[in-house]
Structure formats: C-alpha cells, structure tokens
Design an enzyme around this catalytic site. Structure first.
Site, PDB file in Angstrom:
ATOM      1  N   LEU A  62      37.568  35.801 -15.784  1.00  0.00           N
ATOM      2  CA  LEU A  62      37.672  36.870 -14.787  1.00  0.00           C
ATOM      3  C   LEU A  62      36.633  37.932 -15.117  1.00  0.00           C
ATOM      4  CD1 LEU A  62      41.467  37.715 -14.180  1.00  0.00           C
ATOM      5  CD2 LEU A  62      39.816  36.992 -12.459  1.00  0.00           C
ATOM      6  N   ASP A  63      35.974  38.465 -14.099  1.00  0.00           N
ATOM      7  CA  ASP A  63      35.004  39.537 -14.332  1.00  0.00           C
ATOM      8  C   ASP A  63      35.708  40.742 -14.959  1.00  0.00           C
ATOM      9  OD1 ASP A  63      32.767  38.217 -13.284  1.00  0.00           O
ATOM     10  OD2 ASP A  63      33.307  38.774 -11.240  1.00  0.00           O
ATOM     11  N   PRO A  64      34.989  41.553 -15.728  1.00  0.00           N
ATOM     12  CA  PRO A  64      35.615  42.708 -16.388  1.00  0.00           C
ATOM     13  C   PRO A  64      36.356  43.634 -15.432  1.00  0.00           C
ATOM     14  CG  PRO A  64      33.461  42.303 -17.343  1.00  0.00           C
ATOM     15  CD  PRO A  64      33.585  41.369 -16.165  1.00  0.00           C
ATOM     16  N   ALA A  66      37.807  42.870 -12.697  1.00  0.00           N
ATOM     17  CA  ALA A  66      38.893  42.165 -12.015  1.00  0.00           C
ATOM     18  C   ALA A  66      40.180  42.211 -12.825  1.00  0.00           C
ATOM     19  CB  ALA A  66      38.491  40.721 -11.750  1.00  0.00           C
TER      20      ALA A  66
END
Length: 352
Positions: A62-64, A66
């Site tokens: 997961l992107d930071p 998100a």
C-alpha cells in the site's frame, strides 16, 4: 521439554497513513523479536527451542498515504504469499478532478489544469464520468505511475523519477510498459466537483493512481488520488483488521490466522501416512512402485477420488495446484497434479 513450534500465520492489519508497507513489516518483526526467548533460554538444546526470528512479508503493498488492509504473512506462511495474488481487491477512493500530480496522488507536485480560455473550466457531469469510467471496466492495459516500485533495468521507477525531478530534467521520467490488469467494477459513491468518490474492485497489480491519471486524460480535466483505503483482499475484510497502533505481542498471537488462510481457495488432497514421508522428502507421489493407502486397500494415486479438474490451473502448464494435508489435517505443502499421468509433484514442503 516439548519442542517449540515456530510461529506461522497471517495477520490482517489496518495500515495507518504515513507508513510504508515495509515500515509495517518492520514493526511486526520488532514485536516478534521481543517475544523471542531470553538469553538464558538460548543455552538450551537447539532441538528444544527455536530462537531464529521468523520471516515476515506482506501480500501486496500500500502506498504510504493509503490506509486499509495490509495482510502480513509470518514464518512459513510467507512461502504461500504467491497464492493470494489471484484475489480481487476492493478500494474506497477519492479522486480530485481539474488538476494533476507528478506522483498521481496528493503527495506530489499539484498542477491545476489550464483550459483554452482563462475563465473556462470543465466540470463533467455524473453521466459523463460514468461513461468515461465504463471504458476502464474489464481486462485493460495500464501504464504504472512514474513514481512506482516497478523495476526498469534493475532500478525502481520511483528512484529514476525522483532523480529526474531533483536534477530538473524535464521529460526524464522513466518509460514504463503497460501491464495487463482487470477492473471488475467501478461505482460512483459520491460526486461534488472536484471530488469524485469511487468504490473499485480490481485485480492484483492495478494502480489506482494510474486510473485517476487516465480518467483525467479521458475527461480532459486531469485527476489525481486524494484518498485511498483498501477495504478487502479476497475474503479478508477491513472490518476484521486490527489497528497497528493497538497491536501488542499478545494480540498478535491471538489474532494470527493460520497459514491456510492464504490457500483456502486451492483444492485439497489428504495423503495417507505412508505417502506423507515421501512428500516431505520431495518425492513424486504416484510414480511406479509408489502407492497410496486408502480404506485398508493399496491403490495407485490414479484410483483415488480427486477433486474436479476444473480447479485453478497454472497458465504455463497443464498441472493443477493442490494444498496437501496429512491425516491430522495439518498443511504440509503445495503440489502440482499432472492430470494426464496423475503424478503428484511437490512444489513447496512446509514441514520437515
């Protein structure tokens, strides 16, 4: 003294914003390390207690910025991560229309869209957006964001893009090749320009930042992701997750799902005791001279009642992937069954 069993299983973590997936893995690893035996215990015989820190990994990043589900595999369960890659993923997201970002999300450099006339702006209707979204549903080709972990000649794309930004080189972002993905559903949950809220179900490998970018191109408005929350991966839901900030070593062990949570969807074969030892040694089951015991009779693997051949089949051969259990219902490994020869080939052996 009984032999200590190494920890293994799956954790459903609710990732907070601001942390990378690697940060979460590191925090779980630290919790596990604090629960390892004390120094005096390390003098005991190696066959009585295990001191090695278990492996820790995640099933999909997961992107930071998100939030939402991050599934963490521990111990031997890390060897089963690949079998979760066929699971669908569901997200709740908010796109901002009328602007673009160099990272395709709110953490990047935001540029408002310019229009032919200074006072002109494009505010697409809900109907227009729905029509634009429709062309993204189904199997499509998608170019990952420039700021992504995709490797180009062995280097991460985001590192190349970051270096280009720092040097001020225009047009030096990495060239990424389109990838095949599937978007199963796209539903508008709310729209009040410039905010567009969506519920999305898609395949592994789908970048919602790319979807925002591409939707902005189709609408001629530009778009980027402002918020992103992953709410489901396969059967695992956000409502079942545990908050990372609340996680203790005790809770980690209490909330740890069995490793079988990663392969529940695979068909199963339970081996007779005689064949379990052969499987653990990596031997093919069903070879000439190898038999399986069933209801006090000795018969070949070809004769046992196998699951339907319509189960998940790998794309690169004609064999079928099975989860292998012993008579105690313990997962002992993964195997491929050749439907022509009915030979069962061990792929992963999880116990020794």
């Amino acid at each position: 003294m009984p032999i200590a069993q190494p920890i293994s299983g799956l954790l459903n973590i609710d990732k907070p914003p601001g942390l990378t997936s690697h940060d979460v893995v590191a925090q779980i690893r630290r919790l596990l390390n604090t629960s390892t035996p004390s120094l005096q215990n390390r003098h005991r015989r190696h066959d009585q207690i295990s001191n090695a820190s278990p492996k820790v990994g995640h099933t999909g990043t997961l992107d930071p910025f998100a939030t939402g589900i991050l599934l963490i595999a521990i111990g031997s369960a890390t060897r089963l991560i690949e079998y979760s890659h066929t699971w669908e993923k569901t997200y709740q997201t908010v796109f901002i229309l009328g602007a673009s970002s160099d990272t395709d999300d709110a953490t990047g450099q935001i540029s408002k869209t310019t229009y032919p006339k200074p006072k002109m702006s494009i505010e697409p209707t809900r109907t227009q957006i729905q029509a634009a979204l429709h062309q993204f549903i189904g199997p499509i080709k998608q170019v990952p964001p420039a700021f992504s972990a995709v490797k180009i000649a062995g280097e991460r794309a985001y590192k190349i893009a970051r270096q280009a930004n720092l040097s001020g080189r225009q047009g030096s972002n990495p060239t990424l090749q389109p990838r095949s993905i599937i978007i199963h559903s796209l539903q508008i949950t709310h729209y009040a320009h410039p905010k567009l809220s969506l519920a999305i179900t898609c395949s592994t490998g789908t970048y919602l930042r790319s979807l925002a970018r591409d939707l902005g191109t189709v609408l001629s408005t530009g778009a980027y992701v402002q918020e992103l929350c992953r709410t489901q991966i396969g059967p695992h839901k956000l409502t079942q997750s545990i908050k990372l900030k609340n996680l203790t070593t005790k809770q980690l062990k209490e909330r740890l799902l069995p490793a079988t949570a990663l392969i529940f969807h695979l068909p199963q074969i339970t081996l007779p005791d005689d064949n379990v030892a052969q499987f653990i040694q990596g031997q093919t089951i069903g070879e000439q001279g190898t038999t399986m015991n069933h209801t006090n009779n000795t018969l070949s693997l070809r004769s046992i009642d196998l699951p339907s051949p319509t189960y998940q089949t790998s794309q690169d051969d004609n064999s079928t992937t099975f989860a292998i259990f012993n008579q105690s219902s313990t997962l002992i490994g993964i195997a491929k069954l050749d439907p022509l020869t009915h030979l069962l080939h061990p792929v992963k052996v999880l116990i020794t």
